[in-house]
Design an enzyme around this catalytic site. Structure first.
Site, PDB file in Angstrom:
ATOM      1  N   SER A  35       7.654   4.018   5.368  1.00 49.99           N
ATOM      2  CA  SER A  35       8.786   4.086   4.649  1.00 49.99           C
ATOM      3  C   SER A  35       8.520   4.199   3.114  1.00 49.99           C
ATOM      4  O   SER A  35       7.704   4.580   2.635  1.00 49.99           O
ATOM      5  CB  SER A  35       9.817   3.341   5.049  1.00 49.99           C
ATOM      6  OG  SER A  35      11.133   3.774   4.791  1.00 49.99           O
ATOM      7  N   ASP A  80       0.773  -1.147  -0.071  1.00 48.83           N
ATOM      8  CA  ASP A  80      -0.082  -0.093   0.007  1.00 48.83           C
ATOM      9  C   ASP A  80       0.785   1.128  -0.168  1.00 48.83           C
ATOM     10  O   ASP A  80       1.997   1.108   0.808  1.00 48.83           O
ATOM     11  CB  ASP A  80      -1.124   0.026   1.251  1.00 48.83           C
ATOM     12  CG  ASP A  80      -2.027  -1.131   1.222  1.00 48.83           C
ATOM     13  OD1 ASP A  80      -1.953  -1.921   0.607  1.00 48.83           O
ATOM     14  OD2 ASP A  80      -2.899  -0.967   2.050  1.00 48.83           O
ATOM     15  N   HIS A 111       4.876  -7.222  -0.343  1.00 46.81           N
ATOM     16  CA  HIS A 111       4.659  -8.660  -0.927  1.00 46.81           C
ATOM     17  C   HIS A 111       5.484  -8.793  -2.208  1.00 46.81           C
ATOM     18  O   HIS A 111       5.887  -7.624  -2.724  1.00 46.81           O
ATOM     19  CB  HIS A 111       3.132  -8.756  -1.203  1.00 46.81           C
ATOM     20  CG  HIS A 111       2.269  -8.681   0.071  1.00 46.81           C
ATOM     21  ND1 HIS A 111       1.780  -9.818   0.356  1.00 46.81           N
ATOM     22  CD2 HIS A 111       2.018  -7.600   0.893  1.00 46.81           C
ATOM     23  CE1 HIS A 111       1.088  -9.453   1.969  1.00 46.81           C
ATOM     24  NE2 HIS A 111       1.183  -8.218   2.029  1.00 46.81           N
TER      25      HIS A 111
END
Length: 288
Positions: A255, A98, A154
């Site tokens: 981050s 995200d 991921h």
């Protein structure tokens, strides 16, 4: 209020933001946050999460569980099963996380940019001349995770992970205000260079970049926690196959992840500056 006074007010707010998030003892504050966030005392946990909600748009409705042991447990939360399914099209490389889409485009020989007019080199970022040659004139995209976002990342495609280089460094904030003011910021912060190849042979490199309050980067396929205590640069040879959407690891705060691919990949239509993207959504496409 005049346009001039609005600009002055905006500049003052940026100055204050930069001062409060950068002109502080960043390494010490990050170490403290790593310790403090793991305290499992209920009152500290509840007050910390409440404070976090007060200053961000934290949304826990997608979280797999509703009760957290600590602030760290909330930071690194899993999502409910079935959320963030990766795009099944084999020609699509999906977003690993995200994020808010930042600087992206073509790599000019070996030069990228963190914001318009602020460039940096692949060599400074990656520290490996051979890998620089691999991504020369390729494509790059910058994905910024804010503090309230889902912090796990991921695999963007089926691939084989071959090597991780951890490069120790600073912990500057990676928000747009800092990116405009700190030259080559991504090349100064702690980062992990994750080298992979797709089944079709193309090189795909992920560069998770740590920032202030990011106590560590956890990669599930390594038994080492990558943080300020790691002595770097440190190389970890790997031989791990992952499928698109498999969880690779997490940040312990917000981050950035920089994605590098060859030049024949094209950005998908949803990729625009400042747009929000979720893990599993289309990022780049390999032409048929």
């Amino acid at each position: 209020m005049t346009v001039k006074s609005l600009i002055a007010t905006f500049t003052q707010q940026e100055d204050l933001n930069f001062l409060l998030t950068n002109r502080v003892p960043r390494a010490a504050l990050t170490r403290f946050m790593g310790w403090f966030s793991k305290i499992e005392q209920p009152l500290i946990r509840d007050l910390s999460i409440a404070c976090w909600r007060l200053f961000s748009d934290l949304d826990l409705t997608e979280a797999r569980k509703t009760h957290f042991k600590s602030l760290h447990d909330c930071f690194t939360r899993e999502l409910r099963p079935g959320l963030r399914p990766p795009d099944p099209d084999p020609s699509i490389v999906v977003s690993p996380c995200d994020a808010i889409i930042g600087a992206h485009g073509a790599i000019a020989d070996t030069e990228l940019f963190q914001v318009k007019g602020a460039g940096y080199s692949l060599l400074d970022l990656l520290g490996d001349p051979a890998l620089v040659d691999t991504h020369r004139n390729g494509r790059f995209i910058t994905l910024r995770l804010t503090s309230s976002m889902y912090h796990r990342f991921h695999a963007p495609h089926d691939c084989r992970i071959e090597r991780v280089n951890f490069i120790s460094g600073d912990t500057w904030n990676v928000n747009p205000i800092a990116l405009k003011r700190i030259e080559k910021l991504f090349c100064k912060n702690e980062r992990a260079v994750i080298q992979t190849h797709l089944a079709t042979g193309e090189a795909l490199t992920l560069v998770p970049v740590a920032a202030i309050l990011v106590a560590s980067i956890r990669l599930h396929f390594l038994d080492v926690l990558l943080n300020a205590q790691s002595r770097g640069p440190t190389a970890f040879p790997c031989d791990v196959s992952v499928r698109k959407g498999d969880e690779l690891g997490w940040f312990e705060h917000g981050s950035t992840i920089i994605v590098l691919l060859p030049d024949h990949f094209e950005f998908c239509d949803n990729v625009k500056d400042g747009a929000c993207i979720r893990a599993g959504e289309p990022l780049l496409r390999k032409p048929g």
